[in-house]
Design a protein around this motif. Structure first.
Motif, PDB file in Angstrom:
ATOM      1  N   LEU A   1       0.854  -1.189   0.000  1.00 51.91           N
ATOM      2  CA  LEU A   1       0.000   0.000   0.000  1.00 51.91           C
ATOM      3  C   LEU A   1       0.888   1.235   0.000  1.00 51.91           C
ATOM      4  N   GLN A   2       0.544   2.178  -0.858  1.00 52.28           N
ATOM      5  CA  GLN A   2       1.308   3.429  -0.957  1.00 52.28           C
ATOM      6  C   GLN A   2       0.804   4.430   0.071  1.00 52.28           C
ATOM      7  N   ILE A   3       1.719   5.216   0.614  1.00 52.20           N
ATOM      8  CA  ILE A   3       1.382   6.209   1.638  1.00 52.20           C
ATOM      9  C   ILE A   3       2.246   7.440   1.411  1.00 52.20           C
ATOM     10  N   ASP A   4       1.748   8.596   1.811  1.00 49.73           N
ATOM     11  CA  ASP A   4       2.509   9.837   1.587  1.00 49.73           C
ATOM     12  C   ASP A   4       3.745   9.911   2.475  1.00 49.73           C
ATOM     13  N   LEU A   5       3.568   9.598   3.762  1.00 47.42           N
ATOM     14  CA  LEU A   5       4.679   9.649   4.715  1.00 47.42           C
ATOM     15  C   LEU A   5       4.569   8.481   5.667  1.00 47.42           C
ATOM     16  N   LEU A   6       5.689   7.825   5.950  1.00 51.06           N
ATOM     17  CA  LEU A   6       5.699   6.781   6.960  1.00 51.06           C
ATOM     18  C   LEU A   6       5.864   7.409   8.341  1.00 51.06           C
ATOM     19  N   PRO A   7       5.204   6.858   9.361  1.00 48.10           N
ATOM     20  CA  PRO A   7       5.364   7.410  10.712  1.00 48.10           C
ATOM     21  C   PRO A   7       6.772   7.175  11.229  1.00 48.10           C
ATOM     22  N   VAL A   8       7.358   8.185  11.833  1.00 51.41           N
ATOM     23  CA  VAL A   8       8.725   8.072  12.343  1.00 51.41           C
ATOM     24  C   VAL A   8       8.779   8.490  13.809  1.00 51.41           C
ATOM     25  N   LEU A   9       9.812   8.034  14.484  1.00 54.68           N
ATOM     26  CA  LEU A   9      10.096   8.430  15.856  1.00 54.68           C
ATOM     27  C   LEU A   9      10.868   9.746  15.855  1.00 54.68           C
ATOM     28  N   GLY A  10      11.128  10.267  17.039  1.00 55.76           N
ATOM     29  CA  GLY A  10      11.857  11.527  17.148  1.00 55.76           C
ATOM     30  C   GLY A  10      13.277  11.463  16.621  1.00 55.76           C
ATOM     31  N   ASN A  11      13.857  10.235  16.549  1.00 56.66           N
ATOM     32  CA  ASN A  11      15.217  10.096  16.036  1.00 56.66           C
ATOM     33  C   ASN A  11      15.261   9.869  14.539  1.00 56.66           C
ATOM     34  N   GLY A  12      14.087   9.899  13.877  1.00 56.41           N
ATOM     35  CA  GLY A  12      14.035   9.739  12.431  1.00 56.41           C
ATOM     36  C   GLY A  12      13.830   8.311  11.977  1.00 56.41           C
ATOM     37  N   LYS A  13      13.897   7.338  12.883  1.00 59.80           N
ATOM     38  CA  LYS A  13      13.688   5.948  12.501  1.00 59.80           C
ATOM     39  C   LYS A  13      12.200   5.656  12.335  1.00 59.80           C
ATOM     40  N   ILE A  14      11.885   4.695  11.479  1.00 61.26           N
ATOM     41  CA  ILE A  14      10.485   4.330  11.234  1.00 61.26           C
ATOM     42  C   ILE A  14       9.879   3.747  12.499  1.00 61.26           C
ATOM     43  N   ASN A  15       8.684   4.209  12.827  1.00 61.50           N
ATOM     44  CA  ASN A  15       7.957   3.720  13.993  1.00 61.50           C
ATOM     45  C   ASN A  15       7.172   2.478  13.575  1.00 61.50           C
ATOM     46  N   ARG A  16       7.741   1.311  13.819  1.00 62.15           N
ATOM     47  CA  ARG A  16       7.141   0.074  13.338  1.00 62.15           C
ATOM     48  C   ARG A  16       5.853  -0.284  14.059  1.00 62.15           C
ATOM     49  N   LEU A  17       5.667   0.192  15.260  1.00 58.97           N
ATOM     50  CA  LEU A  17       4.410  -0.065  15.963  1.00 58.97           C
ATOM     51  C   LEU A  17       3.247   0.665  15.290  1.00 58.97           C
ATOM     52  N   ARG A  18       3.473   1.909  14.894  1.00 58.66           N
ATOM     53  CA  ARG A  18       2.408   2.686  14.262  1.00 58.66           C
ATOM     54  C   ARG A  18       2.175   2.268  12.824  1.00 58.66           C
ATOM     55  N   VAL A  19       3.207   1.707  12.175  1.00 60.23           N
ATOM     56  CA  VAL A  19       3.078   1.311  10.772  1.00 60.23           C
ATOM     57  C   VAL A  19       1.935   0.321  10.585  1.00 60.23           C
ATOM     58  N   GLN A  20       1.865  -0.686  11.461  1.00 59.50           N
ATOM     59  CA  GLN A  20       0.823  -1.693  11.299  1.00 59.50           C
ATOM     60  C   GLN A  20      -0.568  -1.085  11.483  1.00 59.50           C
ATOM     61  N   LYS A  21      -0.692  -0.134  12.410  1.00 59.24           N
ATOM     62  CA  LYS A  21      -1.981   0.529  12.596  1.00 59.24           C
ATOM     63  C   LYS A  21      -2.358   1.344  11.364  1.00 59.24           C
ATOM     64  N   TYR A  22      -1.368   2.012  10.758  1.00 55.98           N
ATOM     65  CA  TYR A  22      -1.607   2.749   9.515  1.00 55.98           C
ATOM     66  C   TYR A  22      -2.124   1.794   8.440  1.00 55.98           C
ATOM     67  N   TYR A  23      -1.480   0.643   8.329  1.00 57.79           N
ATOM     68  CA  TYR A  23      -1.861  -0.317   7.300  1.00 57.79           C
ATOM     69  C   TYR A  23      -3.301  -0.801   7.514  1.00 57.79           C
ATOM     70  N   GLU A  24      -3.625  -1.119   8.750  1.00 55.54           N
ATOM     71  CA  GLU A  24      -4.974  -1.605   9.048  1.00 55.54           C
ATOM     72  C   GLU A  24      -6.027  -0.552   8.729  1.00 55.54           C
ATOM     73  N   ALA A  25      -5.725   0.724   9.064  1.00 51.65           N
ATOM     74  CA  ALA A  25      -6.672   1.807   8.765  1.00 51.65           C
ATOM     75  C   ALA A  25      -6.827   2.000   7.260  1.00 51.65           C
ATOM     76  N   LEU A  26      -5.713   1.960   6.523  1.00 52.07           N
ATOM     77  CA  LEU A  26      -5.779   2.123   5.070  1.00 52.07           C
ATOM     78  C   LEU A  26      -6.526   0.969   4.418  1.00 52.07           C
ATOM     79  N   SER A  27      -6.328  -0.242   4.924  1.00 56.36           N
ATOM     80  CA  SER A  27      -7.021  -1.401   4.379  1.00 56.36           C
ATOM     81  C   SER A  27      -8.528  -1.260   4.530  1.00 56.36           C
ATOM     82  N   LYS A  28      -8.967  -0.750   5.694  1.00 53.79           N
ATOM     83  CA  LYS A  28     -10.400  -0.553   5.896  1.00 53.79           C
ATOM     84  C   LYS A  28     -10.942   0.520   4.954  1.00 53.79           C
ATOM     85  N   GLU A  29     -10.176   1.600   4.778  1.00 58.89           N
ATOM     86  CA  GLU A  29     -10.612   2.664   3.870  1.00 58.89           C
ATOM     87  C   GLU A  29     -10.741   2.151   2.440  1.00 58.89           C
TER      88      GLU A  29
END
Length: 472
Positions: A439-467
């Protein structure tokens, strides 16, 4: 010990610049005096909590630096906390790490530990003389927070020796020169950037701190302030490539880590920084450096993280394949543990091996393992294929619970390519059972240090899948 060199530079080169921040140039003498002043003020304000474990969450990076050295030079343990975290996350971290005192910019009510504001400390006065403490190398001085990219952050306690040995090792490896001008692109609450700032000050270089953290700001600073060394996570480097294309020949060395840098981006980064060596290091908060790869000089497979660092030994567990590291850089234990473990070796959680030439290969991560239809699949392998597409900027792969497959392989990505074309690209390199649903997304969620926030990524995916009507 850590920070003692500042006094030497204040005596030998008092007027030379140690730190640049905004429109200020802080000399070695001013840096030394500011640290001493904050140590005296902290002693007056903290009372019995002085020389204890003290957590810091300050927005101003200069004050964060002053207070870090004030705590450490006073004989305490400084635990910088990500100041961008919400109140509940900070409260949870403080509850688990159990510092004696918490220092923040504003009043923090309802916490599990006593707290002071920066204004409380400055207003406490500094009448008493509080000399710097004498510390042994084995004593603790710092609590480094784990990234929290896949769970709740923890504080890894470190001895002076662990960093002093790291300084020795990276001096052997990285091509530092005299009088470097070093841009720290992340917040000092994160270990990569705090380490970079402290290490460069330790050897008498000038550290440059940004007022704002954005790729446009970094691009301007590189040119305006003639930066020679750049500390940045891969996400920040990719942002720089997107927001600025003008070559910056002043940069001779880029040090990156914390997440994977993909060789597919080498051509772009070397066009942007034509004279720079790009070193990617692999490690963690618990281990510090494990290996490093010079991307300009060494061309290896995407799973290779480079040669083992000086003083580091690593081997694969015969039972699990998990990488076990032995080095003088290891942490001493977690702050929340009842007693420190002082490990001689640390299991990294990564599956990997070292070849005959001393190159380290990471083939997967235990926490990133996806079990789909009874097969073990590692997200890193699929991420490397996704990132090899020229129009993919970022990609992250993870497992989604599925009644039929056990886990379905899913991916979120950013870039200018439609999901169908990306799927076709993946089919060239992956067997059918490893193909992700993208699934394509405009911006991936990141932590304050710039690393990808893998916990939030799955929630983003689930929300996009429902949409998109794919809620299965």
């Amino acid at each position: 010990m850590i920070g003692q060199s500042i006094a030497r530079y204040a005596a030998s080169r008092p007027a030379q610049t140690a730190v640049e921040y905004s429109d200020r140039s802080i000399s070695w003498q001013e840096l030394h005096e500011s640290i001493n002043l904050r140590r005296k003020q902290l002693h007056a304000a903290a009372g019995p909590f002085f020389q204890k474990q003290i957590a810091l969450a300050l927005q101003d990076p200069l004050e964060q630096l002053y207070m870090f050295f004030a705590v450490v030079s006073g004989g305490g343990i400084a635990v910088p906390v990500d100041e961008t975290l919400d109140n509940d996350s900070i409260a949870s971290f403080l509850f688990s790490s159990r510092p004696a005192l918490f220092i923040a910019d504003t009043d923090a009510a309802g916490l599990a530990v006593p707290s002071l504001t920066l204004a409380d400390i400055i207003g406490a006065g500094a009448q008493a003389s509080v000399p710097a403490a004498f510390c042994e190398e084995t004593e603790l001085f710092y609590g480094a927070c784990t990234s929290g990219s896949s769970g709740t952050p923890k504080a890894c306690l470190r001895s002076h020796r662990s960093w002093l040995k790291s300084f020795e090792a990276d001096k052997q490896l990285f091509p530092f020169q005299e009088k470097e001008r070093v841009l720290i692109t992340g917040r000092l609450s994160h270990s990569l950037f705090l380490y970079g700032a402290v290490r460069m000050l330790e050897y008498g270089h000038t550290v440059i701190l940004p007022v704002r953290h954005s790729p446009r700001v970094f691009a301007r600073m590189v040119v305006k302030q003639q930066v020679t060394v750049l500390y940045a996570v891969p996400t920040t480097l990719r942002w720089l490539l997107r927001h600025s294309s003008s070559p910056s020949p002043s940069v001779r060395l880029i040090i990156t880590g914390g997440e994977k840098w993909f060789p597919a981006d080498n051509q772009k980064i070397f066009a942007r920084f034509p004279t720079a060596a790009l070193y990617e290091f692999y490690g963690s908060a618990e281990t510090s450096f494990i290996s490093a790869l010079n991307h300009r000089a060494e061309q290896v497979s995407p799973s290779c993280t480079g040669r083992l660092f000086p003083m580091v030994e690593a081997e694969s567990s015969p039972d699990t394949g998990e990488l076990v590291v032995t080095s003088p850089f290891l942490f001493s234990g977690y702050a929340e543990d009842e007693s420190l473990s002082y490990p001689r070796s640390v299991a990294t959680g990564d599956i990997g091996f070292v070849d005959e030439e001393g190159f380290l290969y990471i083939t997967g991560r235990r926490s990133g393992k996806i079990v789909s239809r009874g097969r073990n699949i590692y997200s890193e392998e699929i991420e490397q294929v996704l990132m090899s597409h020229p129009n993919v900027e970022q990609a992250v792969v993870f497992g989604v619970p599925d009644a039929f497959e056990g886990e379905k392989i899913a991916a979120l990505y950013t870039g200018n390519v439609i999901a169908h074309d990306l799927h076709v690209h993946c089919r060239q390199w992956l067997p059918a059972y490893k193909l992700p649903v993208c699934l394509q997304i405009d911006l991936l969620p990141v932590l304050g240090n710039g690393k990808i926030n893998r916990l939030r990524v799955q929630k983003y995916y689930e929300a996009l899948s429902k949409e998109n009507g794919n809620d299965d």
